[in-house]
Design a protein around this motif. Structure first.
Motif, short mmCIF file in Angstrom:
data_model
loop_
_atom_site.label_atom_id
_atom_site.label_comp_id
_atom_site.label_asym_id
_atom_site.label_seq_id
_atom_site.Cartn_x
_atom_site.Cartn_y
_atom_site.Cartn_z
N VAL A 6 3.97 -2.11 3.13
CA VAL A 6 4.07 -3.55 2.86
C VAL A 6 5.49 -3.91 2.43
O VAL A 6 6.04 -4.93 2.85
CB VAL A 6 3.05 -3.99 1.79
CG1 VAL A 6 3.31 -5.43 1.34
CG2 VAL A 6 1.62 -3.86 2.32
N ASN B 245 1.30 0.47 0.15
CA ASN B 245 2.27 -0.36 -0.59
C ASN B 245 3.68 -0.15 -0.06
O ASN B 245 4.47 -1.09 0.04
CB ASN B 245 2.20 -0.05 -2.08
CG ASN B 245 0.88 -0.44 -2.71
OD1 ASN B 245 0.16 -1.28 -2.18
ND2 ASN B 245 0.53 0.19 -3.82
N ASP C 15 -3.44 4.31 -1.81
CA ASP C 15 -2.88 2.98 -1.59
C ASP C 15 -1.36 2.94 -1.72
O ASP C 15 -0.72 2.03 -1.19
CB ASP C 15 -3.49 1.98 -2.58
CG ASP C 15 -4.92 1.61 -2.22
OD1 ASP C 15 -5.40 2.06 -1.16
OD2 ASP C 15 -5.58 0.88 -3.00
N TYR D 195 -2.49 -6.37 8.22
CA TYR D 195 -3.12 -7.69 8.17
C TYR D 195 -4.63 -7.56 8.08
O TYR D 195 -5.30 -8.29 7.33
CB TYR D 195 -2.74 -8.52 9.39
CG TYR D 195 -3.56 -9.78 9.51
CD1 TYR D 195 -3.31 -10.88 8.70
CD2 TYR D 195 -4.64 -9.84 10.39
CE1 TYR D 195 -4.09 -12.03 8.79
CE2 TYR D 195 -5.43 -10.98 10.49
CZ TYR D 195 -5.15 -12.07 9.68
OH TYR D 195 -5.93 -13.19 9.76
N LYS E 146 -6.29 -5.36 6.69
CA LYS E 146 -6.68 -4.97 5.33
C LYS E 146 -6.42 -6.07 4.30
O LYS E 146 -7.24 -6.34 3.44
CB LYS E 146 -5.94 -3.69 4.92
CG LYS E 146 -6.30 -3.20 3.53
CD LYS E 146 -5.71 -1.85 3.24
CE LYS E 146 -6.08 -1.39 1.81
NZ LYS E 146 -7.55 -1.23 1.63
N TYR E 147 -5.25 -6.74 4.41
CA TYR E 147 -4.84 -7.67 3.35
C TYR E 147 -5.02 -9.15 3.72
O TYR E 147 -4.93 -10.01 2.84
CB TYR E 147 -3.38 -7.41 2.98
CG TYR E 147 -3.17 -6.04 2.38
CD1 TYR E 147 -3.72 -5.69 1.16
CD2 TYR E 147 -2.40 -5.09 3.06
CE1 TYR E 147 -3.51 -4.42 0.61
CE2 TYR E 147 -2.19 -3.83 2.52
CZ TYR E 147 -2.75 -3.50 1.30
OH TYR E 147 -2.55 -2.25 0.77
N HIS E 148 -5.20 -9.44 5.00
CA HIS E 148 -5.45 -10.81 5.46
C HIS E 148 -4.34 -11.79 5.06
O HIS E 148 -4.60 -12.94 4.71
CB HIS E 148 -6.81 -11.32 4.95
CG HIS E 148 -7.94 -10.39 5.27
ND1 HIS E 148 -8.41 -10.21 6.55
CD2 HIS E 148 -8.68 -9.57 4.47
CE1 HIS E 148 -9.40 -9.33 6.54
NE2 HIS E 148 -9.58 -8.91 5.30
N ASP E 149 -3.11 -11.30 5.14
CA ASP E 149 -1.96 -12.15 4.86
C ASP E 149 -1.32 -12.52 6.20
O ASP E 149 -0.71 -11.69 6.86
CB ASP E 149 -0.97 -11.39 3.97
CG ASP E 149 0.19 -12.26 3.51
OD1 ASP E 149 0.42 -13.32 4.12
OD2 ASP E 149 0.88 -11.86 2.55
#
Length: 381
Positions: free
Chosen positions: A92, A89, A85, A122, A124-127
């Motif tokens: 991101v 990070n 991860d 997006y 993966k994180y849905h932001d």
């Protein structure tokens, strides 16, 4: 009565037994670079070198640039492997620093190549902020008339996908956005423009792509047509990334699969004895060194085909193994990937100290596919 034989009688037998057990032991230990742990280790080594370069020296090119965007695809592929991860990070953070914008050239494929990584993050994180600016751009791309000529002009990069590199930059970004948003219009546009560029730049006799229209009549020193290794690497890697987003049942899926098989058969036939591809596909002697960005993208696309059961293992696994050996042998002790042709538009010379970020991206994409393949086919180690 049992009679002991002289030592000279047993010596050949002892030698044969030694050779048998040594061969058996060697067979069990062969190809250590193709064990999952070794693949992950060298991926970490290469990725850490690149992240350290960015952290200590800054970006050699704008962070939103196509060069770095191509690298992000490989960083993401490594980050998608369980336990990694930290690499997601890092992406991101880059996205936040860029405020999730694409580059300054609004309709320039190079400048929205970064959109594919935004869409993957997006997913993966849905932001929503990760894709909000790109959605606005993609909507305007979809609504364009798409009637531009692809004929050579000096401002080629500001128009539609008139150069083969663009097939890694543009359709991939739209395709991943389509999957992320479940909006088929982005994928439909990617497919439509893919075939427009293919109709213009693809040579059906050679099963290769010209870099752009200015190369149609140019020749290499040996008289062969100029087909640039990384240029066709951009195409083949872009092709599998678009195919990854075409759902089952889509009528275009078989057409893309046929193009993929035609390209991979041709590329495999051009592999050099050391497992690499040189900068010029049809004139490798003029560029005698291996070239790792093209080699990386080819190895990635071929391994992808093995993972998706599109290629025959007996035919293509040896090609992939040799290519991975050529790539891993190009990694310096500190993790720098060498033999990467610098930015250009045609074949050129490379050295062991030539490196660029997109080469790192290709290397990591390849490693991720091999890691997956070895995990599901342990007998191939």
């Amino acid at each position: 009565m049992f009679l002991l034989k002289p030592k000279s009688f047993y010596l050949p037998l002892i030698v044969l037994l030694f050779l048998f057990f040594y061969a058996d032991s060697s067979a069990q230990q062969q190809d250590p670079i193709l064990k999952q742990k070794a693949i992950l280790n060298i991926m970490h080594k290469v990725a850490e070198w690149q992240l350290n370069e960015w952290n200590t020296k800054g970006f050699n090119h704008p962070a939103v640039d196509w060069t770095n965007a191509a690298c992000y695809t490989g960083i993401y592929a490594l980050g998608a492997i369980k336990g990694n991860d930290k690499y997601l990070n890092a992406l991101v953070k880059i996205g936040n620093d860029l405020k999730w914008n694409t580059g300054p050239g609004r309709f320039t494929a190079d400048d929205y190549c970064v959109g594919q990584t935004y869409s993957l993050l997006y997913t993966k994180y849905h932001d929503k902020k990760m894709i909000a600016p790109f959605i606005l751009l993609a909507d305007s791309i979809v609504n364009k008339p798409h009637d531009e000529s692809l004929e050579w002009k000096n401002n080629i990069a500001t128009r539609e996908w008139a150069w083969c590199d663009a097939l890694f930059m543009g359709p991939t970004a739209l395709s991943y956005l389509s999957t992320a948003t479940k909006n088929p219009e982005y994928l439909n546009t990617a497919i439509k423009l893919w075939w427009k560029t293919t109709d213009y730049l693809y040579d059906p006799a050679e099963h290769l792509y010209f870099r752009d229209g200015s190369y149609f009549n140019k020749k290499e020193k040996n008289g062969k047509k100029i087909f640039w290794s990384r240029g066709n690497g951009w195409v083949l890697a872009g092709l599998v990334r678009v195919m990854e987003n075409i759902p089952a049942g889509n009528p275009e899926k078989n057409k893309f699969a046929q193009l993929y098989k035609d390209l991979t058969a041709k590329i495999a036939s051009l592999q050099q004895p050391d497992g690499s591809w040189h900068a010029s596909l049809l004139d490798p002697e003029s560029y005698p060194a291996k070239e790792t960005s093209g080699t990386g993208f080819y190895c990635y696309a071929l391994a992808w085909g093995l993972n998706h059961n599109l290629l025959d293992k007996k035919t293509y696994w040896p090609v992939v193994k040799k290519a991975w050996a050529a790539l891993t042998s190009s990694v310096h002790p500190d993790g720098m990937l060498g033999y990467v042709q610098r930015i250009g538009a045609s074949p050129d010379m490379v050295t062991a100290n030539s490196t660029e970020v997109y080469g790192v991206g290709a290397f990591l994409l390849t490693g991720s596919q091999l890691y997956q393949y070895i995990g599901t086919h342990p007998e191939t180690e």
